[in-house]
Design a protein around this motif. Structure first.
Motif, short mmCIF file in Angstrom:
data_model
loop_
_atom_site.label_atom_id
_atom_site.label_comp_id
_atom_site.label_asym_id
_atom_site.label_seq_id
_atom_site.Cartn_x
_atom_site.Cartn_y
_atom_site.Cartn_z
N VAL A 15 42.25 -6.35 23.29
CA VAL A 15 41.91 -7.51 24.12
C VAL A 15 40.41 -7.50 24.44
N LEU A 16 39.89 -6.38 24.87
CA LEU A 16 38.47 -6.29 25.22
C LEU A 16 37.56 -6.57 24.04
N ILE A 17 37.89 -6.02 22.89
CA ILE A 17 37.06 -6.20 21.70
C ILE A 17 37.05 -7.66 21.25
N VAL A 18 38.23 -8.27 21.20
CA VAL A 18 38.31 -9.66 20.75
C VAL A 18 37.62 -10.60 21.74
N ARG A 19 37.80 -10.36 23.03
CA ARG A 19 37.12 -11.20 24.02
C ARG A 19 35.61 -11.08 23.91
N ALA A 20 35.11 -9.87 23.68
CA ALA A 20 33.67 -9.68 23.49
C ALA A 20 33.19 -10.38 22.23
N PHE A 21 33.97 -10.30 21.17
CA PHE A 21 33.64 -10.96 19.91
C PHE A 21 33.59 -12.48 20.11
N GLU A 22 34.58 -13.01 20.81
CA GLU A 22 34.62 -14.45 21.09
C GLU A 22 33.39 -14.88 21.88
N TYR A 23 33.03 -14.09 22.88
CA TYR A 23 31.87 -14.41 23.72
C TYR A 23 30.58 -14.35 22.91
N TYR A 67 45.64 -11.11 20.88
CA TYR A 67 44.41 -10.33 20.71
C TYR A 67 44.59 -9.20 19.70
N VAL A 68 45.75 -8.55 19.72
CA VAL A 68 46.03 -7.51 18.72
C VAL A 68 46.01 -8.14 17.33
#
Length: 71
Positions: A9-17, A43-44
């Motif tokens: 979740v953290l990685i994908v949210r950072a990537f999206e941002y 997210y997974v």
């Protein structure tokens, strides 16, 4: 400590941002997919689709196990 699903979740949210786009979601199918929390499934799938994360072998993701430094 952080679980593998929380890390996804953290990685994908950072990537999206950072990129301003969502990673594609192709619905990864792990044999332990029913153990992935509902809030983390999207997210997974996105992290696996974007080849940011992968399973741990044996078609398992181990969503609730703690992530290691290497991961």
């Amino acid at each position: 400590s952080i679980t593998r699903e929380e890390m996804a979740v953290l990685i994908v949210r950072a990537f999206e941002y950072y990129k301003g786009v969502k990673a594609s979601n192709n619905g990864s199918n792990f044999s332990d997919g029913n153990k992935i929390s509902g809030w983390a499934k999207e997210y997974v799938d996105a992290a696996v689709s974007a080849k940011i994360m992968e399973g741990v072998g044996g078609n398992l993701f181990n969503p609730l196990s703690n992530a290691t430094r290497a991961e």
